[in-house]
Structures are given as structure tokens and as C-alpha cells.
Design a protein around this motif. Sequence first.
Motif, PDB file in Angstrom:
ATOM      1  N   GLU A   3      34.097  21.669 -17.505  1.00 16.27           N
ATOM      2  CA  GLU A   3      32.729  21.496 -18.004  1.00 16.27           C
ATOM      3  C   GLU A   3      32.026  20.359 -17.270  1.00 16.27           C
ATOM      4  O   GLU A   3      30.848  20.429 -16.971  1.00 16.27           O
ATOM      5  N   VAL A   4      32.774  19.302 -16.930  1.00 18.23           N
ATOM      6  CA  VAL A   4      32.190  18.166 -16.216  1.00 18.23           C
ATOM      7  C   VAL A   4      31.736  18.587 -14.828  1.00 18.23           C
ATOM      8  O   VAL A   4      30.709  18.171 -14.337  1.00 18.23           O
ATOM      9  N   ALA A   5      32.513  19.464 -14.173  1.00 19.93           N
ATOM     10  CA  ALA A   5      32.167  19.898 -12.819  1.00 19.93           C
ATOM     11  C   ALA A   5      30.896  20.741 -12.808  1.00 19.93           C
ATOM     12  O   ALA A   5      30.184  20.769 -11.828  1.00 19.93           O
ATOM     13  N   ASN A   6      30.619  21.467 -13.894  1.00 18.92           N
ATOM     14  CA  ASN A   6      29.428  22.307 -13.956  1.00 18.92           C
ATOM     15  C   ASN A   6      28.169  21.533 -14.303  1.00 18.92           C
ATOM     16  O   ASN A   6      27.078  22.022 -14.106  1.00 18.92           O
ATOM     17  N   LYS A   7      28.294  20.359 -14.838  1.00 15.75           N
ATOM     18  CA  LYS A   7      27.144  19.567 -15.263  1.00 15.75           C
ATOM     19  C   LYS A   7      26.467  18.929 -14.050  1.00 15.75           C
ATOM     20  O   LYS A   7      27.098  18.254 -13.259  1.00 15.75           O
ATOM     21  N   PHE A  11      21.468  12.032  -9.833  1.00 12.19           N
ATOM     22  CA  PHE A  11      21.743  11.446  -8.517  1.00 12.19           C
ATOM     23  C   PHE A  11      23.218  11.657  -8.197  1.00 12.19           C
ATOM     24  O   PHE A  11      24.039  10.767  -8.388  1.00 12.19           O
ATOM     25  N   PRO A  12      23.582  12.832  -7.658  1.00 15.91           N
ATOM     26  CA  PRO A  12      24.990  13.156  -7.478  1.00 15.91           C
ATOM     27  C   PRO A  12      25.701  12.355  -6.381  1.00 15.91           C
ATOM     28  O   PRO A  12      26.872  12.046  -6.509  1.00 15.91           O
ATOM     29  N   SER A  52      26.428  21.693  -6.514  1.00 19.21           N
ATOM     30  CA  SER A  52      27.385  22.684  -7.010  1.00 19.21           C
ATOM     31  C   SER A  52      28.295  23.204  -5.894  1.00 19.21           C
ATOM     32  O   SER A  52      29.332  23.790  -6.172  1.00 19.21           O
ATOM     33  N   PHE A  53      27.935  22.977  -4.633  1.00 17.93           N
ATOM     34  CA  PHE A  53      28.764  23.398  -3.510  1.00 17.93           C
ATOM     35  C   PHE A  53      29.846  22.370  -3.169  1.00 17.93           C
ATOM     36  O   PHE A  53      30.734  22.662  -2.387  1.00 17.93           O
ATOM     37  N   TRP A  54      29.740  21.160  -3.703  1.00 19.33           N
ATOM     38  CA  TRP A  54      30.704  20.110  -3.415  1.00 19.33           C
ATOM     39  C   TRP A  54      31.829  20.218  -4.440  1.00 19.33           C
ATOM     40  O   TRP A  54      31.603  19.993  -5.623  1.00 19.33           O
ATOM     41  N   PRO A  55      33.053  20.547  -4.014  1.00 19.85           N
ATOM     42  CA  PRO A  55      34.135  20.752  -4.983  1.00 19.85           C
ATOM     43  C   PRO A  55      34.529  19.485  -5.729  1.00 19.85           C
ATOM     44  O   PRO A  55      34.930  19.551  -6.866  1.00 19.85           O
ATOM     45  N   GLN A  56      34.418  18.348  -5.107  1.00 19.66           N
ATOM     46  CA  GLN A  56      34.689  17.099  -5.806  1.00 19.66           C
ATOM     47  C   GLN A  56      33.661  16.069  -5.359  1.00 19.66           C
ATOM     48  O   GLN A  56      33.086  16.192  -4.291  1.00 19.66           O
ATOM     49  N   SER A  57      33.446  15.092  -6.199  1.00 13.60           N
ATOM     50  CA  SER A  57      32.462  14.087  -5.833  1.00 13.60           C
ATOM     51  C   SER A  57      33.035  13.163  -4.768  1.00 13.60           C
ATOM     52  O   SER A  57      34.229  12.921  -4.711  1.00 13.60           O
ATOM     53  N   LYS A 107      44.358  15.127   1.221  1.00 13.06           N
ATOM     54  CA  LYS A 107      44.417  16.193   0.218  1.00 13.06           C
ATOM     55  C   LYS A 107      43.056  16.808  -0.083  1.00 13.06           C
ATOM     56  O   LYS A 107      42.968  17.977  -0.422  1.00 13.06           O
ATOM     57  N   GLN A 108      41.987  16.030   0.014  1.00  9.74           N
ATOM     58  CA  GLN A 108      40.658  16.520  -0.361  1.00  9.74           C
ATOM     59  C   GLN A 108      40.009  17.271   0.804  1.00  9.74           C
ATOM     60  O   GLN A 108      40.079  16.846   1.955  1.00  9.74           O
ATOM     61  N   ASP A 109      39.362  18.381   0.476  1.00 13.42           N
ATOM     62  CA  ASP A 109      38.696  19.192   1.497  1.00 13.42           C
ATOM     63  C   ASP A 109      37.667  18.380   2.279  1.00 13.42           C
ATOM     64  O   ASP A 109      37.561  18.498   3.500  1.00 13.42           O
ATOM     65  N   PHE A 110      36.909  17.551   1.568  1.00 16.16           N
ATOM     66  CA  PHE A 110      35.860  16.752   2.206  1.00 16.16           C
ATOM     67  C   PHE A 110      36.463  15.813   3.255  1.00 16.16           C
ATOM     68  O   PHE A 110      35.960  15.709   4.370  1.00 16.16           O
TER      69      PHE A 110
END
Length: 171
Positions: A3-7, A11-12, A52-57, A107-110
Motif C-alpha cells: 500500500e505504501v508503494a502505491n501511495k 515530492f517523491p 510509479s515507475f520507480w520500484p524503490q525510492s 541488489k537494487q535495480d537503480f
Amino acid sequence: MTEVANKKTLFPHKLLSLFMLMLWLLITNSISPGQWILGAILAWGIPYLTQSFWPQSMVLSSPLLATRFVGLVLWDIIIANMQVALLILGPRQKLQPAFMKVPLELKQDFTITLLANTISLTPGTVTVDLQMDEGYLLVHGLHVTDIEAAIAGIKSRYEAPLKEIFECSTR
């Protein structure tokens, strides 16, 4: 997704927005109020609309190290340009191109994307493939005399700082 990821947040990516604003002002070569306003709208709107395209912040755990890393990459680009020019324009010598499998600790895609792009930005090397299942990047080098040393150089100069800058807080 949680739910947090969809919110959506207002200012992301604050640092990305600041970087985009400064880049806009440099590109337009103007600090007029209109350019500040347009740059601020773009710097806020693009990250907001694409969050929404960024899998993690993106978390920057060490801004000073990030600044040093950017300086190191810029320096390496300058040096590599001169080395490639000497290899291509200099006396005839046999190039020793090679493919290298660079094992990943990231480990992170970014962060993996940043590493792959950093390698490709440096003249004489290009990231050819990513094998997530096997955990390595396939890198091509224009002139590689010692594959193990080249891999160690990539890991120590680029991967280790990126891991500390972006993945330190995820441990």
C-alpha cells in the motif's frame, strides 16, 4: 506491491528534483525568473508523474561520497578519452579486446543501472548485458591486458562507492 508503494507523494525525489532544476538552468544558460519557474515545474512534475515507475525510492546515504564519485567518474572519462585516442591514433599496436563477467554485489535495480551506465560512459568500455539470475554484468573492454585487474578496478572504483551511497541504508 504494498500500500505504501502505491501511495503518491508530493515530492517523491527531492534530490533528483534539485538536480533537474540546476541542470535546466545550466542548459538554458539563464537565471531569469521565468526559467526558474519553468525549471521548478519540470523538476517537480517529471519525478511526480513518473514515481510509479520507480520500484524503490532513491535514498542517498552519503552526499559527500556521491559528490566525490561524480568527480571520479568525470576524471576517469577524461583519462579514458586520452587513452582511447592514443590507442586508436597512436603507433600501431595490437588491441586486446575482451569480454568480462563482473560479479555484482549490488541488489537494487537503480544502483545496478547506475553502475552499468557508469561503465558505458567511460570510453573504451561498454556494458553489454545484465544477467540478474547469475548476478553479473557482461562488460566489453577495448584493450584489456589483465581481465582480473580490470574487474577489480570496476568493483573498487565504481561498484563499492555506489553500494555505499545508495544501498548502505538497505542492509
